[in-house]
Design an enzyme around this catalytic site. Structure first.
Site, PDB file in Angstrom:
ATOM      1  N   HIS A 137     -20.832  71.971 -21.367  1.00  0.00           N
ATOM      2  CA  HIS A 137     -21.395  71.600 -22.660  1.00  0.00           C
ATOM      3  C   HIS A 137     -21.311  72.369 -23.918  1.00  0.00           C
ATOM      4  O   HIS A 137     -22.655  71.710 -25.297  1.00  0.00           O
ATOM      5  CB  HIS A 137     -23.533  71.474 -22.820  1.00  0.00           C
ATOM      6  CG  HIS A 137     -23.468  70.571 -21.152  1.00  0.00           C
ATOM      7  ND1 HIS A 137     -23.538  71.436 -19.355  1.00  0.00           N
ATOM      8  CD2 HIS A 137     -24.523  69.211 -20.877  1.00  0.00           C
ATOM      9  CE1 HIS A 137     -23.827  70.083 -18.674  1.00  0.00           C
ATOM     10  NE2 HIS A 137     -24.170  69.493 -20.128  1.00  0.00           N
TER      11      HIS A 137
ATOM     12  N   CYS B 177      -7.127  74.299  -1.956  1.00  0.00           N
ATOM     13  CA  CYS B 177      -8.347  73.732  -2.869  1.00  0.00           C
ATOM     14  C   CYS B 177      -7.708  71.687  -2.071  1.00  0.00           C
ATOM     15  O   CYS B 177      -6.744  71.799  -2.352  1.00  0.00           O
ATOM     16  CB  CYS B 177      -8.374  73.681  -4.288  1.00  0.00           C
ATOM     17  SG  CYS B 177      -9.588  72.637  -4.468  1.00  0.00           S
TER      18      CYS B 177
ATOM     19  N   HIS C  91     -26.880  59.067 -18.852  1.00  0.00           N
ATOM     20  CA  HIS C  91     -26.689  59.826 -18.058  1.00  0.00           C
ATOM     21  C   HIS C  91     -25.574  60.848 -17.314  1.00  0.00           C
ATOM     22  O   HIS C  91     -26.634  59.185 -15.816  1.00  0.00           O
ATOM     23  CB  HIS C  91     -27.610  61.255 -18.876  1.00  0.00           C
ATOM     24  CG  HIS C  91     -26.633  62.412 -18.251  1.00  0.00           C
ATOM     25  ND1 HIS C  91     -27.064  63.172 -16.821  1.00  0.00           N
ATOM     26  CD2 HIS C  91     -26.675  63.423 -18.765  1.00  0.00           C
ATOM     27  CE1 HIS C  91     -26.613  64.537 -17.280  1.00  0.00           C
ATOM     28  NE2 HIS C  91     -26.048  64.839 -17.974  1.00  0.00           N
TER      29      HIS C  91
ATOM     30  N   TYR D  94     -15.218  65.734  -2.527  1.00  0.00           N
ATOM     31  CA  TYR D  94     -14.044  65.968  -1.170  1.00  0.00           C
ATOM     32  C   TYR D  94     -14.365  64.843  -0.035  1.00  0.00           C
ATOM     33  O   TYR D  94     -14.083  64.770   1.037  1.00  0.00           O
ATOM     34  CB  TYR D  94     -14.752  67.410  -0.557  1.00  0.00           C
ATOM     35  CG  TYR D  94     -15.039  68.717  -1.543  1.00  0.00           C
ATOM     36  CD1 TYR D  94     -13.646  69.133  -1.975  1.00  0.00           C
ATOM     37  CD2 TYR D  94     -16.502  69.291  -1.420  1.00  0.00           C
ATOM     38  CE1 TYR D  94     -13.570  69.953  -3.102  1.00  0.00           C
ATOM     39  CE2 TYR D  94     -15.961  70.125  -2.737  1.00  0.00           C
ATOM     40  CZ  TYR D  94     -14.816  70.521  -2.970  1.00  0.00           C
ATOM     41  OH  TYR D  94     -14.696  71.776  -4.618  1.00  0.00           O
TER      42      TYR D  94
ATOM     43  N   ARG E 267     -11.769  79.631  -5.759  1.00  0.00           N
ATOM     44  CA  ARG E 267     -12.421  77.887  -6.468  1.00  0.00           C
ATOM     45  C   ARG E 267     -13.773  78.745  -6.636  1.00  0.00           C
ATOM     46  O   ARG E 267     -14.302  78.865  -5.037  1.00  0.00           O
ATOM     47  CB  ARG E 267     -11.645  76.920  -5.481  1.00  0.00           C
ATOM     48  CG  ARG E 267     -12.019  75.983  -6.072  1.00  0.00           C
ATOM     49  CD  ARG E 267     -13.686  75.241  -5.702  1.00  0.00           C
ATOM     50  NE  ARG E 267     -13.443  73.892  -6.122  1.00  0.00           N
ATOM     51  CZ  ARG E 267     -14.261  73.139  -7.170  1.00  0.00           C
ATOM     52  NH1 ARG E 267     -15.034  74.260  -7.945  1.00  0.00           N
ATOM     53  NH2 ARG E 267     -14.190  72.369  -7.133  1.00  0.00           N
TER      54      ARG E 267
END
Lengths: 582, 582
Positions: B164, B286, B140, B424, B239
């Protein structure tokens, strides 16, 4: 204007004429005395076409601006004039102007001195001959400042600005000859002939690559530059705008003006004893570093610097902030003041001193680290670096780091100096000398992110048998922004590898990590990578990233500008891979 | 760890599996239950090759890092998963997992709950079926955080992370089915089924282009964005990393910690009444703005933002500096503290709140202008923008402008949050998810110089009869660096023209010129230029220059990075010139 002020700077102007032929060459039938040499160069033939003259630029305003741009610090002008000449040869030219025997009249110095205006005619003397340059005044790239030399001898000016000691300048001058100077006046001139104002310049290290001798401008060989994290003072790049002033440290005075409570006057001892001593490792870079790469795209005006007009030193001195507080700075000042101006002791023949300014908030910030430095690398400042006191403005273009500091003025305005107003600014590639408006761009303060490859040199050969190649260089950014990564490519920018950064000399402890926004010193970097198996030639490229994640532009042409400043595109070197059996 | 903490986030992981097939697909004979759908996609055929599995990455450390990178704020993950799907469709998928009739055993919830570790096996339920996902845990992309969902139902998590709800995710899950959940336990699950945590999200303006519905991420159409110097709040880009928290302003409390003298607790009224109100016009951007251009070079992970994840607003509130001084900040604090951490009220199912930090010197500087804002464009903050209080850190990447602010902590360390540590950040184009070391790069704070063309749109058609073309856009730089010039090219960057800059709306007085280093707001720009006579197509390009003379890089590929942040190459749009007789 004093007489002294009125005498000056004939010299600058020729540069533009000598190098920007085409735009100026048009029909101008009213012209009389044409510069024959000029025309010959231009038309590529042997005839002296007296009607072909270079013309005034179309817009008066632009003309002024172009001139202002050209003045550009004497070094810039020199470099332009010297572009195709080795600096060492600049002073060796000796053209026998008088060899042209003439039947022209003989004038007394008294008569010559009467011709100091456009109305009365503008006469000058040189080497015993008299020239009426009235018509040349408007064509001189330096504009009407040429009048400063009117009525007198050229020699004192040409001694200062060695660019004029070239054959083509003398050839232009010869076209304006109107007579001979009386013998007794010639003798008198000789007796008062000014000495070379550069004669007391210090000795320099022979390894330096000289871009201009007078004023002195030189850079170290790149492969030596990157050998030391802290650059030895002797090879630290030199960028002088004027002769190096001789300063007696015992009588040195620093004046601080513009603050409430009158001025403050400090001796060198005051500066050392009355304020805490701060040490800052800071990289200085000339705005024109890597100008030669812009020149390769399209000619620009300025010293033809390679990649080494940048160096890193440990500076120590009083903080400017502390001195301004002592001089009466308080919150009230910030209400009207925005700049701190600096004046140097270096001056030209008109007594104009070098000057520049920085924003007040940079000067006063506790994190700005602006020094009035009296030490470089643990020793008193060398003469070329501003003895006894210079300003060190970390993160800011070299031009604001005023040397041989004489005066500090807190002001509402920027420095009015040429170097603040009409030089050291960036423009669009679309802007040329006819359209440039210097007021439209801010004075360069913080510099953009920069990096270059010091090893291998362009054109180097590496052996395939070595199996790998080591690439070295430097990286730095202005404004205290720390370089956080350098990417290196061996294939012209298609693929990249991350270089190892260094903040100190190999084998020694690195400099402590700087607080945020105070990364004033460069990083050296290095990458050893396998030679690509098939490559016959490598195009090695580097680009740096600072902690504001600014990156260098890919190519030079889109950042080209008429003064050739701010040249920070990816640096590229080509290397040949040699297959040999030895 | 609480039970609640142990339950979580199965969901993230699938994303990596779903999109990074190739590197994971190798022979792994010991595997048993293979995800057939997966294999089919991979081998391009219809057979379910049970031996073909995607493999663990080679280095455990890299794997962790890759996972950390993927977690990337839920929005990033969502976007990745949704890359080929419209956000609107994300919640509409409904695959009848139970339609596969099975002869598998029936388990009680009690039995399922026993399987919550790798030792005991990791079981989950979904829609009445029981799955043993023990083998999937290591595969995963979210790493062992998948254990948070162990022993319980997936529905609460999938409600939070809508990614999902897609067919391929359910197909993977189906491979791990081991039984059915006892009917009475199914009923009980239904009765406690969590409601949609996004159900109380506010309504949004229909003009917004939605990149992700849950959490909500959207940008305005570019041509509308550049219509207003101050962006109306309704179309200001949104955002969100998590559901919008519902906050009662009357009971709202802001906690300030980490300073001498204990903590400070402030109500909204305290913040409004006990501190001076400051107003700052600041542009927020952003980190992922213009990510779609990086995606076009090579796929990256993150929301596929266009050019409008940037907007400009007037913010008002208390200065963070003033609040920290009130809370006991003094010079002693600066000796040990380096960062100011923020926590939001927005949280995930594990009660982990959004968090970030900024350098202490930015927070405390009088010139940093960091606000605890309670107003946006003259009104209380809208729910999507952090009601009732958010941090506004001018000049700094959006991610540090924490919304729905609950807690401020002065600290020696950066925020430990995922978004500060493992997201980031910028990397070399050479860095991939197998080699990335998030510790090697600094957290993005100040952003680099940026500009983009809002009009015309890429693919637009202009008529030759119009004779000219008008180009519009925005330009901005981080760190308070003012944009001083925007160059525009109509020919792909060969020649340039200088655009007109604007600091206010047309016909209104421009914003006053900012002090140096405090240019927080963007410039809008415009250029009207003659259509090049022969051109059939224009490649319009823009690039901005800030007052540190940083420039945008020419091309995207050399600044490409695996998270698709910091996309600030020249912006290019192609426009067709139509010849018509009408």
């Amino acid at each position: 204007m004093t007489h002294k002020k009125i005498n000056a700077m004939l010299l600058f102007r020729c540069c533009r004429c000598l190098t920007q032929f085409a735009p100026f060459l048009t029909q101008r039938p009213q012209a009389s005395a044409a510069p024959a040499w000029y025309a010959i160069r231009l038309v590529g033939g042997g005839s002296s076409n007296r009607d072909q003259r270079w013309e005034y630029p179309r817009h008066g305003r632009s003309w002024t601006q172009a001139v202002a741009g050209l003045l550009a610090g004497t070094g810039a002008v020199l470099a332009y004039g010297l572009h195709h000449h080795k600096a060492e040869e600049a002073n060796a030219v000796s053209v026998p102007v008088k060899a042209k025997t003439s039947q022209l009249p003989i004038f007394s110095q008294e008569e010559v001195t009467k011709h100091r205006t456009l109305q009365d005619g503008v006469w000058v003397t040189y080497d015993g001959a008299v020239y009426d340059i009235t018509e040349f005044v408007a064509m001189h790239p330096g504009g009407d400042k040429i009048l400063l030399a009117a009525g007198g001898a050229l020699e004192p000016f040409w001694a200062l600005y060695a660019v004029h000691n070239q054959e083509h300048v003398l050839n232009i001058l010869s076209e304006y000859k109107v007579g001979e100077l009386r013998a007794e006046d010639q003798k008198q001139q000789h007796s008062v002939a000014s000495s070379d104002p550069y004669s007391s310049d210090p000795e320099r290290h022979p390894v330096l690559r000289v871009n201009s001798l007078k004023p002195f401008n030189a850079e170290p060989p790149p492969e030596i530059l990157s050998d030391s994290y802290v650059t030895p003072s002797a090879i630290f790049f030199k960028r002088n705008h004027l002769p190096v002033p001789q300063v007696d440290p015992a009588s040195y005075e620093l004046h601080v003006d513009g603050l409430p409570g009158g001025g403050l006057k400090l001796s060198l001892e005051d500066l050392k004893n009355r304020f805490p001593k701060h040490t800052v490792t800071a990289t200085l870079q000339c705005a024109g570093n890597r100008r030669s790469e812009m020149n390769a795209v399209k000619q620009v005006k300025g010293l033809n610097w390679g990649i080494a007009a940048i160096s890193n030193a440990k500076w120590a001195g009083a903080r400017l902030r502390d001195v301004l507080l002592e001089a009466g700075y308080g919150p009230d000042v910030a209400l009207w003041a925005h700049h701190v101006q600096f004046e140097g002791l270096d001056k030209d023949v008109t007594e104009t001193t070098y000057g520049a300014s920085i924003p007040l908030n940079k000067a006063m910030s506790e994190e700005g680290d602006v020094l009035l430095a009296y030490e470089m690398n643990g020793e008193p400042l060398p003469a070329d670096h501003g003895f006894p006191v210079r300003v060190v403005v970390p993160g800011t273009v070299g031009a604001r780091n005023v040397k041989w500091l004489s005066k500090i003025t807190v002001s509402a305005d920027e420095s009015a100096s040429h170097w603040q107003q009409n030089d050291y600014k960036g423009f669009s590639p679309a802007t040329d000398w006819d359209t440039v408006n210097f007021k439209s761009a801010p004075a360069i303060q913080e510099l953009p992110v920069q990096s270059a490859i010091t090893v291998p040199a362009n054109g180097a050969v590496v052996s395939r048998a070595d199996e790998e190649v080591t690439v070295k260089g430097y990286a730095w950014s202005g404004g205290g922004r720390e370089v956080v990564r350098v990417d290196v490519s061996l294939d012209g920018g298609k693929t990249w590898q991350v270089a190892q950064l260094r903040s100190g000399d190999r084998g020694q402890a690195p400099e402590p990590s700087p607080p945020p926004g105070r990364a004033w010193a460069w990083k050296l970097w290095e990458l050893t990578a396998p030679l690509p198996p098939e490559a016959q030639q490598l195009e090695i490229v580097c680009k740096a990233v600072d902690n504001s994640y600014n990156m260098q532009p890919d190519t030079v042409a889109p950042i080209w500008n008429l003064r050739g400043v701010l040249s920070n595109a990816w640096h590229r070197v080509k290397v040949t891979v040699r297959d040999d059996e030895d």
